[in-house]
Write an enzyme that holds these catalytic residues in place. Structure first.
Site, short mmCIF file in Angstrom:
data_model
loop_
_atom_site.label_atom_id
_atom_site.label_comp_id
_atom_site.label_asym_id
_atom_site.label_seq_id
_atom_site.Cartn_x
_atom_site.Cartn_y
_atom_site.Cartn_z
N PHE A 23 -5.79 16.83 25.68
CA PHE A 23 -6.33 15.62 25.04
C PHE A 23 -5.21 14.67 24.62
CE2 PHE A 23 -5.35 17.82 21.06
CZ PHE A 23 -5.05 16.78 20.19
N LYS A 24 -3.98 15.17 24.52
CA LYS A 24 -2.84 14.32 24.16
C LYS A 24 -2.59 13.23 25.21
CE LYS A 24 -1.93 17.23 20.72
NZ LYS A 24 -0.78 18.12 20.66
N ASP A 25 -3.10 13.42 26.43
CA ASP A 25 -2.93 12.40 27.47
C ASP A 25 -3.55 11.06 27.05
OD1 ASP A 25 -1.55 13.93 29.44
OD2 ASP A 25 -3.42 14.83 30.10
#
Length: 231
Positions: free
Chosen positions: A111-113
């Site tokens: 999800f850091k993308d």
């Protein structure tokens, strides 16, 4: 839009300044002086927007003219076009009135993308405009490092250093970080845990005298407001 430190002892900064900053000089975190407000009608109209359009609608007040609207639109679209699903963050129905929001469609499956693809492109835009080079320093327990490298490795104006705890990240994450080809990418395994890595990073941001003249550290961890904004 001005940004102020959570400790209240640092000068207010513009969006561009906090983008290129880590901790505030007083050791606090930068956040917006005030939060933008959307009416019920404006929020209802957002239902028809795709993900990049929605992101621009919400992000624009925080940037407050620091990047022209047309340029910001191009940056946002470029940030999310690499996602495997055109919806970027698709909702899947798994049962009667039950839905799951899928946050693993980015290039590193984390999800850091969502934040670090955008952060990398924002940095690239501002650094090219300013003819400036910086050093990115970050700590990771696995997913932040992979996403940061993928988001920032294309920039000619950035050298990126990622610290991770030795033998304490998954093998997939280790390979994601250590097989990136690029002269500006540097991985450092630290004998310790994530907190030890983060402590090194915070200490370095507190005293940047070891850097060459004209260089500064930029954060990719969540001490950077632009990352929080995107998430």
């Amino acid at each position: 839009m001005k940004y102020i430190s959570t400790r209240g002892q640092a000068p207010a900064q513009s969006f561009e300044q906090v983008l290129l900053t880590g901790l505030a000089p007083d050791g606090g975190l930068y956040g917006p002086e005030e939060l933008p407000q959307f009416s019920k009608e404006e929020i209802a109209q957002m239902a028809g927007l795709d993900y990049p359009q929605l992101a621009q609608k919400i992000i624009t007040p925080f940037i407050d003219g620091a990047i022209p609207d047309d340029d910001l639109e191009e940056i946002i679209h470029r940030s999310y076009k690499s996602f495997a699903n055109k919806a970027v963050a698709p909702l899947r129905m798994i049962g009667a009135n039950e839905w799951v929001l899928e946050l693993y469609c980015g290039p590193t499956l984390a999800f850091k993308d969502f934040a670090l693809q955008l952060l990398g492109n924002l940095l690239d835009y501002v650094l090219k405009r300013n003819d400036q080079k910086v050093v990115i320093l970050g700590a990771t327990s696995g997913d932040t490092g992979s996403a940061a490298l993928e988001g920032c490795r294309h920039s000619d104006n950035v050298d990126i250093y990622i610290l991770h705890p030795y033998q304490r990240v998954s093998e997939v994450q280790r390979r994601q970080m250590t097989t990136v080809l690029g002269d500006n990418v540097h991985n450092i395994a630290v004998k310790g845990n994530f907190d030890d890595c983060q402590r090194i990073v915070k200490t370095a941001f507190g005293d940047q005298s070891f850097l060459p003249e004209g260089r500064q550290l930029v954060a990719v961890n969540s001490i950077n407001w632009a990352r929080i904004m995107a998430q």
